[in-house]
Design an enzyme around this catalytic site. Structure first.
Site, mmCIF file in Angstrom:
data_model
loop_
_atom_site.group_PDB
_atom_site.id
_atom_site.type_symbol
_atom_site.label_atom_id
_atom_site.label_comp_id
_atom_site.label_asym_id
_atom_site.label_seq_id
_atom_site.Cartn_x
_atom_site.Cartn_y
_atom_site.Cartn_z
ATOM 1 N N HIS A 79 35.273 40.723 32.990
ATOM 2 C CA HIS A 79 36.534 41.172 33.582
ATOM 3 C C HIS A 79 37.571 41.463 32.503
ATOM 4 O O HIS A 79 37.483 40.970 31.377
ATOM 5 C CB HIS A 79 37.042 40.166 34.619
ATOM 6 C CG HIS A 79 37.562 38.869 34.093
ATOM 7 N ND1 HIS A 79 38.914 38.618 33.944
ATOM 8 C CD2 HIS A 79 36.935 37.722 33.728
ATOM 9 C CE1 HIS A 79 39.090 37.381 33.505
ATOM 10 N NE2 HIS A 79 37.904 36.819 33.366
ATOM 11 N N ASP A 89 40.582 34.356 27.556
ATOM 12 C CA ASP A 89 40.109 34.644 28.908
ATOM 13 C C ASP A 89 40.912 35.795 29.499
ATOM 14 O O ASP A 89 42.045 35.599 29.954
ATOM 15 C CB ASP A 89 40.268 33.394 29.772
ATOM 16 C CG ASP A 89 39.753 33.569 31.191
ATOM 17 O OD1 ASP A 89 39.102 34.597 31.461
ATOM 18 O OD2 ASP A 89 40.006 32.690 32.023
ATOM 19 N N GLU A 126 39.558 39.661 38.671
ATOM 20 C CA GLU A 126 38.705 38.469 38.656
ATOM 21 C C GLU A 126 39.512 37.205 38.899
ATOM 22 O O GLU A 126 39.095 36.313 39.642
ATOM 23 C CB GLU A 126 37.966 38.389 37.311
ATOM 24 C CG GLU A 126 36.841 37.349 37.276
ATOM 25 C CD GLU A 126 37.280 35.993 36.729
ATOM 26 O OE1 GLU A 126 36.425 35.096 36.618
ATOM 27 O OE2 GLU A 126 38.486 35.811 36.422
ATOM 28 N N GLU A 127 40.682 37.130 38.268
ATOM 29 C CA GLU A 127 41.483 35.919 38.361
ATOM 30 C C GLU A 127 42.040 35.691 39.768
ATOM 31 O O GLU A 127 42.436 34.573 40.100
ATOM 32 C CB GLU A 127 42.644 35.966 37.362
ATOM 33 C CG GLU A 127 42.222 36.086 35.904
ATOM 34 C CD GLU A 127 41.497 34.852 35.384
ATOM 35 O OE1 GLU A 127 41.200 33.946 36.190
ATOM 36 O OE2 GLU A 127 41.213 34.793 34.185
ATOM 37 N N ASP A 155 32.322 36.111 29.933
ATOM 38 C CA ASP A 155 33.710 35.844 30.309
ATOM 39 C C ASP A 155 34.421 35.385 29.051
ATOM 40 O O ASP A 155 34.409 36.086 28.049
ATOM 41 C CB ASP A 155 33.760 34.802 31.430
ATOM 42 C CG ASP A 155 35.048 34.872 32.257
ATOM 43 O OD1 ASP A 155 36.114 34.943 31.638
ATOM 44 O OD2 ASP A 155 34.976 34.849 33.495
ATOM 45 N N HIS A 245 44.370 29.751 31.149
ATOM 46 C CA HIS A 245 45.186 30.381 32.198
ATOM 47 C C HIS A 245 46.687 30.211 31.955
ATOM 48 O O HIS A 245 47.459 30.173 32.924
ATOM 49 C CB HIS A 245 44.824 29.834 33.576
ATOM 50 C CG HIS A 245 43.542 30.398 34.122
ATOM 51 N ND1 HIS A 245 43.036 30.038 35.350
ATOM 52 C CD2 HIS A 245 42.675 31.299 33.607
ATOM 53 C CE1 HIS A 245 41.902 30.689 35.562
ATOM 54 N NE2 HIS A 245 41.659 31.455 34.512
#
Length: 346
Positions: A79, A89, A126-127, A155, A245
């Site tokens: 992604h 990420d 994706e998130e 990922d 994140h």
């Protein structure tokens, strides 16, 4: 439930104002305070501002058509959307995918064309719940059931050990690939490094195993909904905590701690690139039904131990025996066919 990652500095006054029992040792951090379970005398006012606007998502799909088995697809995806900066990420994995794409494009410019069709995908959303990949799988579901041979996912990526989850039918194939790829800076293959670590940790199972695919990345729709044999590959485990994140997942952090020399990004591109080339150009797809049967047998044995034989597994065991026998016959037939095939002209 709204969730906001915060820094240690912001967390400290909140933790300092908690009372109640002292937390267990394993729950304590490294801040200069005594950690309590709460509650405390202080009141915190939290203002949450959410953006509920609707925006389009963009999946980017590149296709290299196959020369012989055009309707057999090898798909590789990562992604491209992130919560904030997204250096680790997902950009660490997306960069490896783009490097793989550059290498395949260079091969194409030299006249190479894969036997099977290769599709490279950068997924969006994706998130927010694997939205981009899931919508694409749902839209192309019938075509994927007929054409998709293998889906490879990556990922986040960074310094650490090789992590691999996937369909057991691909276990032997992945083992052969990582046998031929060097572990970054180690003077040893990825496979030998992995097996060496397991022996040192006294792991009862010292051979290479693919972990099970659960949820959490873009392989979910492929393996769980479309039934496509899938893999999730990457390196991780060293200096990867604390920024997940959050706004702290920046390029500066990644360059200093995540993968300072980008050696593990290079290794992932080499590893997945090798896997794609072998899958796309193999005369016969390297599926190993024996690995599948062994994985199912291990799971059934574990289930029998946990249930203390309170569950009747006779039906499962009967089907499993048929799977083992059919797998052995397939491998025997394939071996004879490969031994008897006409030699290629030189």
């Amino acid at each position: 439930i709204p969730v906001l990652p915060i820094s240690y500095r912001d967390a400290q006054p909140l933790l300092e104002n908690l009372e109640g029992a002292v937390v267990p040792e394993g729950w304590r951090g490294a801040l200069p305070l005594t950690y309590h379970l709460g509650p405390g005398p202080a009141t915190v006012r939290l203002k949450v501002e959410s953006d509920w606007s609707t925006r389009p998502l963009y999946n980017v799909i590149a296709t290299i058509p196959g020369s012989e088995f055009r309707d057999q697809w090898i798909i590789y995806g990562n992604h491209h959307d992130a919560w904030v900066n997204g250096a680790q990420d997902p950009s660490s994995g997306a960069a490896a995918l783009l490097e793989t794409a550059r290498a395949l494009a260079q091969l194409r410019s030299q006249g190479w064309q894969p036997k099977r069709t290769i599709k490279l995908a950068l997924w969006d959303g994706e998130e927010f719940g694997l939205v981009g990949s899931t919508e694409w799988v749902e839209k192309h579901l019938e075509e994927l059931k007929n054409k998709a041979a293998v889906y490879i996912n990556s990922d986040s990526n960074g310094r650490g050990e090789f992590r691999a989850g996937g369909s057991p039918v691909l276990e032997s194939f992945v083992r052969e690939v990582i046998r031929d790829i060097d572990y970054p800076g180690g003077g040893i293959s990825v496979l030998d490094r992995l097996l060496s670590n397991r022996q040192q940790s006294a792991d009862r199972d010292t051979d290479f195993r693919l972990g099970p695919l659960g949820a959490g990345s873009d392989y979910v729709a492929f393996v769980h909904h479309a039934g496509v044999a899938s893999l999730n590959l990457g390196f991780s485990g060293t200096d990867s905590g604390g920024i997940y994140h959050s706004i702290y997942d920046s390029f500066d952090w990644y360059k200093r701690f995540g993968d300072p020399d980008f050696l593990f990004g290079k290794a992932l591109a080499q590893l997945v690139g090798t896997a794609i080339l072998r899958l796309a150009d193999a005369d016969v797809l390297p599926f190993d039904p024996s690995s599948l049967a062994k994985a199912v047998r291990r799971n059934v044995n574990d289930l029998a131990k946990q249930t203390h034989h309170q569950v009747d597994l006779s039906g499962v065991l009967s089907v499993l025996t048929s799977l083992e026998n059919n797998g052995a016959r397939y491998e025997h037939t394939l071996r004879i066919a490969l031994e008897n095939r006409a030699p290629e002209s030189t």
